[in-house]
Design an enzyme around this catalytic site. Structure first.
Site, PDB file in Angstrom:
ATOM      1  NE  ARG A 203      34.640  12.943   5.822  1.00 26.17           N
ATOM      2  CZ  ARG A 203      34.871  14.165   5.353  1.00 26.17           C
ATOM      3  NH1 ARG A 203      34.371  15.219   5.979  1.00 26.17           N
ATOM      4  NH2 ARG A 203      35.603  14.341   4.263  1.00 26.17           N
ATOM      5  CD  GLU A 205      30.221  14.823   9.247  1.00 27.03           C
ATOM      6  OE1 GLU A 205      29.258  14.481   8.525  1.00 27.03           O
ATOM      7  OE2 GLU A 205      31.078  15.648   8.897  1.00 27.03           O
ATOM      8  NE  ARG A 211      23.112  19.028   4.253  1.00 30.26           N
ATOM      9  CZ  ARG A 211      23.556  20.155   3.735  1.00 30.26           C
ATOM     10  NH1 ARG A 211      22.808  20.825   2.890  1.00 30.26           N
ATOM     11  NH2 ARG A 211      24.740  20.616   4.030  1.00 30.26           N
ATOM     12  CG  HIS A 212      24.570  14.946   7.019  1.00 33.61           C
ATOM     13  ND1 HIS A 212      23.668  15.971   7.185  1.00 33.61           N
ATOM     14  CD2 HIS A 212      25.789  15.532   6.885  1.00 33.61           C
ATOM     15  CE1 HIS A 212      24.309  17.133   7.160  1.00 33.61           C
ATOM     16  NE2 HIS A 212      25.585  16.886   6.983  1.00 33.61           N
ATOM     17  CD  GLU A 346      29.961  20.934   0.910  1.00 41.42           C
ATOM     18  OE1 GLU A 346      30.887  20.099   0.942  1.00 41.42           O
ATOM     19  OE2 GLU A 346      29.570  21.568   1.912  1.00 41.42           O
ATOM     20  CB  SER A 349      34.571  20.380  -0.166  1.00 40.94           C
ATOM     21  OG  SER A 349      35.365  21.343   0.486  1.00 40.94           O
ATOM     22  NE  ARG A 397      25.680  15.771   1.287  1.00 39.69           N
ATOM     23  CZ  ARG A 397      26.048  16.766   2.083  1.00 39.69           C
ATOM     24  NH1 ARG A 397      26.576  17.869   1.558  1.00 39.69           N
ATOM     25  NH2 ARG A 397      25.888  16.683   3.389  1.00 39.69           N
TER      26      ARG A 397
END
Length: 423
Positions: A203, A205, A211-212, A346, A349, A397
């Protein structure tokens, strides 16, 4: 002589054993020296006389000696060395004092020297626990008739149609690193009905948070012939329990070392998105949008813990605006999509997917995508697909929240984040 592991010496009192490992720590008390030898199973104290000169810590070594009981030694036993051989002596002091490892020091220091900091018992324990979680993931799904698949990580378009893609040159074409196996695992439902994959995803991002990650291990599941997203959530509940049970039993020493607090698995309540928004707004005083941010997730996790004493919470019926194009629409602006929160984060998903060709094309256009860019994916839906759904669990996570790590990067051996390409 066969090798004995540090964790096995209690069964060899009075016997001569051979140990192999690393010089974890040493101490000189004048006429006698003490060394701690670390191997893959743990640490054992070795009594060393002055005949042997101990080199720098982290040197690899072999010890032959007699096992004796000593209540003051770690674990209650030690080995009195008769022979010592060093395979490779450390040429300089370790940049990190591994016996004094502490996660809450500067994380950049621990990550910069990850090649050596990982040797510490506390640093490697989350990875051992994670391996057990993944093993439990595979074992349970195998028992339920799922087939493991292996999908491409070099793709022509993003699975979610977004812009958070790493572009690469692929001969004369532009290609991307896969952000998800979503489209391929849906296609494979038409082949095996029930499939899963354990593989990295990417990703692009611009996050730099605790948390990423920009590359992480995704545990993907997809199943056909479902009635609704409730079937998918039911599967994930049972799967999570099986994964945690595997970790509890096969990584017990690591869990004990880290003081893992086992979550309440009695139930995993399900809140629909409108109700979750009402709770955030009216009971917790938090203005929220269609998708929940990190602060909202934490608040919902804390609310569920206080109200029901649970660690897991499903949020279902997400609006179309907060879900990708393939989420099954309900016709009222909501979808059959869900998230699973674990201790306010989270970790999943998922949901039911669209299985009708015409509806998929319509939803792609509604989201502003050109269906021609998804031609290969759409093709399979012309030939009959069952109602299906699935989810993806972020392994790091899940590990982070189970173990209580302050940063998700410690749940990956060599993390890749916004600023890190080494080691």
């Amino acid at each position: 002589m066969s090798r004995t592991l540090a964790s096995q010496i209690a069964a060899h009192v009075g016997q001569t054993v051979t140990l192999q490992g690393f010089l974890h720590w040493k101490r000189d008390l004048g006429g006698i020296q003490f060394a701690l030898l670390r191997d893959r199973s743990g640490i054992v104290q070795v009594v060393v006389d002055k005949r042997f000169e101990l080199p720098l810590a982290e040197s690899s070594m072999r010890v032959v000696g007699e096992v004796v009981a000593n209540a003051k030694a770690p674990g209650g036993y030690e080995v009195v060395a008769q022979e010592i051989e060093f395979y490779a002596k450390a040429s300089e002091p370790s940049p990190i004092e591994i016996p004094k490892e502490e996660w809450r020091v500067n994380p950049e220091t621990l990550l910069e020297y990850r090649y050596v900091s990982l040797r510490g018992e506390k640093a490697r324990a989350p990875l051992k626990i994670q391996a057990a979680l993944v093993r439990g993931f595979r074992n349970y799904l195998d028992s339920q008739g799922f087939t493991e698949i292996f999908t491409p990580k070099i793709v022509s378009a993003g699975a979610e149609g977004g812009s958070n893609l790493f572009g690469i040159d692929y001969f004369e074409h532009r290609a991307y690193l896969a952000q998800s196996p979503q489209l391929y695992k849906q296609i494979m439902v038409g082949v095996f009905e029930r499939v899963y994959e354990v593989a990295p995803v990417f990703r692009a991002e611009q996050h730099a948070t605790s948390r990423h990650l920009n590359e992480y291990l995704s545990l993907d599941v997809e199943m056909g012939f479902i009635e609704s997203e409730q079937d998918v959530m039911n599967l994930e509940e049972d799967l999570i329990r099986a994964m945690l049970d595997e970790a509890r039993h096969t990584a017990a020493p690591e869990c004990e070392l880290l003081g893992v607090e086992w979550p309440n698995l009695a139930e995993m309540p399900r809140l629909e998105h409108p109700e979750a928004r009402r709770i955030l707004r009216e009971e917790l005083g938090m203005p929220v949008g269609a998708d929940f941010n990190e602060e909202a997730e934490r608040a919902l996790g804390a609310w569920a813990k206080e109200k029901w004493g649970v660690d897991f919470l499903f949020i279902s019926k997400y609006p179309e605006s907060a879900r990708p194009f393939y989420a099954y629409p309900e016709g009222d602006g909501s979808t059959r999509g869900f998230d699973l929160l674990f201790r306010g984060l989270e970790i999943t998903s998922g949901g039911q997917r669209i299985h009708q060709y015409e509806v998929l094309v319509e939803q792609l256009k509604k989201k502003g995508h050109d269906p021609a860019h998804f031609a290969g994916y759409l093709e399979v839906f012309k030939y009959g697909m069952p109602p299906h759904g699935g989810f993806a669990i972020g392994a790091e996570r899940l590990t982070q929240k189970l173990v209580g790590l302050p940063n998700v990067r410690y749940a990956r051996a060599f993390p890749r984040d916004r600023h890190r390409l080494t080691p």
